[in-house]
Design an enzyme around this catalytic site. Structure first.
Site, PDB file in Angstrom:
ATOM      1  N   ARG A  65      47.787 -38.686  26.796  1.00 49.62           N
ATOM      2  CA  ARG A  65      48.723 -39.315  25.721  1.00 49.62           C
ATOM      3  C   ARG A  65      49.175 -38.785  24.768  1.00 49.62           C
ATOM      4  O   ARG A  65      48.456 -37.944  24.123  1.00 49.62           O
ATOM      5  CB  ARG A  65      48.110 -40.927  25.391  1.00 49.62           C
ATOM      6  N   HIS A  90      51.220 -38.724  30.644  1.00 50.24           N
ATOM      7  CA  HIS A  90      51.493 -37.856  31.828  1.00 50.24           C
ATOM      8  C   HIS A  90      52.656 -37.476  32.052  1.00 50.24           C
ATOM      9  O   HIS A  90      53.181 -37.475  33.100  1.00 50.24           O
ATOM     10  CB  HIS A  90      50.711 -38.598  33.107  1.00 50.24           C
ATOM     11  N   HIS A 164      45.226 -34.461  39.116  1.00 52.58           N
ATOM     12  CA  HIS A 164      44.974 -35.733  39.098  1.00 52.58           C
ATOM     13  C   HIS A 164      44.411 -36.210  40.375  1.00 52.58           C
ATOM     14  O   HIS A 164      44.811 -37.479  40.832  1.00 52.58           O
ATOM     15  CB  HIS A 164      46.137 -36.774  38.568  1.00 52.58           C
ATOM     16  N   ASP A 236      37.304 -43.885  29.597  1.00 57.22           N
ATOM     17  CA  ASP A 236      38.884 -43.233  29.666  1.00 57.22           C
ATOM     18  C   ASP A 236      38.973 -42.397  28.574  1.00 57.22           C
ATOM     19  O   ASP A 236      39.676 -42.475  27.692  1.00 57.22           O
ATOM     20  CB  ASP A 236      39.769 -44.277  29.916  1.00 57.22           C
ATOM     21  N   GLU A 302      39.694 -34.753  34.602  1.00 58.75           N
ATOM     22  CA  GLU A 302      41.027 -33.870  34.562  1.00 58.75           C
ATOM     23  C   GLU A 302      40.775 -33.111  33.436  1.00 58.75           C
ATOM     24  O   GLU A 302      40.451 -33.244  32.253  1.00 58.75           O
ATOM     25  CB  GLU A 302      42.115 -34.927  34.116  1.00 58.75           C
TER      26      GLU A 302
END
Length: 337
Positions: A65, A90, A164, A236, A302
């Protein structure tokens, strides 16, 4: 749809397609030597266009982000597409996971491979500069899948590339990934606000549900009372890898699935890794073998620079200038235990 298949001496297989540079499948052996696909996705390559975003794809220009879809570089503000509330995620509405990459087969001393190329024009999704991107994917006989990221630009810009794929080392047998055991050698992570933008703090993991320095089941603490878990609906978050003074590859994560014995070790030159155990995976067409997507059915790890780095001068820089080359490497090493 064009599909490229890489194989090695151990009969392991990686399949990918030009759309999004997407990894369609990775077969890896369990402790009995049985090869099974350990990634989420769809049975048909065409289904990815209508499926859950980002599954298996290459991510860019900027993974993760950027706050409010804007950043200032050399005194000039750049406004990006906003596709995650008020934020940019992304790469925007049409990131690198949706474009068509040129794919060329490659075979060398490091194993079977493919070279993926994409030219991102000046202004695409709001980013300055024409960006020439090359990603070399190889499958070695040692069951290592390597990603070599390269990029150059004709104007100052920001770049953060990753891959991803969602993993399920049980190949669907466990029902979810909460029983996978995860190790992340990171003493700190980047806390986020309500919109999942880093606050700028590098917080110690000690005494928190974010301490994966010793192996822990992903589901062991995912529901613990914690402000950060509440903000993201689970994990996250970006972890700040413990790197020594030297550069090069370091271990970013080790994932172990007890039922199959499969192990995935991730090594990278990047400073961070994002842990996302599929908190919001749901909907869209059915996945491989008719499996429905649901929360925690797969896990993304990631490798990356930190989220919102273009707005955080205290974070490692993601600025790329003319005459420079972005060079990054990530390796997925499969084995059994």
């Amino acid at each position: 749809m064009e599909v490229h298949t890489l194989t090695n001496a151990a009969e392991m297989e990686v399949r990918l397609m030009p759309r999004g540079g997407t990894i369609l499948s990775i077969t890896a052996p369990d402790r009995r030597g049985v090869l099974e696909d350990v990634t989420l996705g769809y049975d048909s390559p065409e289904a990815y266009a209508a499926g859950i975003p980002y599954v298996g794809g290459l991510i860019g220009r900027y993974a993760n982000r950027i706050a409010r879809g804007r950043f200032t570089l050399d005194g000039r503000e750049h406004r990006l597409a906003t596709n995650d509330g008020l934020n940019h995620l992304h790469g925007g509405r049409r990131g690198f996971d949706q474009v068509m990459w040129r794919v060329e087969p490659l075979r060398g001393a490091s194993g079977a491979g493919a070279v993926l190329r994409y030219t991102s024009p000046d202004g695409e999704e709001g980013y300055p500069g024409t960006l020439e991107v090359r990603v070399i994917v190889t499958l070695a006989d040692s069951n290592e899948v390597a990603f070599e990221y390269r990029a150059t630009t004709d104007r100052p810009t920001v770049v953060n590339l990753t891959q991803h794929s969602y993993f399920d080392l049980s190949a669907g047998r466990a029902g979810d990934i909460l029983g996978h055991e995860l190790t992340i050698p990171a003493s700190r992570f980047t806390p986020v606000d309500a919109s999942l933008i880093p606050t700028g703090e590098l917080r110690a993991v000690t005494g928190t549900p974010f301490d994966f320095r010793s192996p822990a089941r992903i589901g062991a603490r995912i529901g613990a009372p914690d402000d950060q878990l509440a903000a993201a609906g689970g994990y996250d978050h970006n972890f700040v890898l413990d790197r020594g003074p030297a550069g090069g590859l370091v271990l970013a994560a080790r994932l172990f699935e007890p039922g199959s014995g499969r192990v995935l070790e991730i090594l990278t030159t990047e400073p961070g890794i994002q842990l996302f155990p599929g908190n919001t995976l749901r909907g869209g067409p059915a996945g491989k073998r008719g499996r429905e997507f649901r929360p925690h059915c797969g896990l993304a790890l990631e490798t990356q620079h930190f989220p919102d780095s273009p707005n955080r001068p205290e974070f490692p820089s993601t600025v790329l200038r003319p005459g420079e080359e972005l060079a990054s490497r990530t390796v997925w090493r499969f084995s059994t235990a």
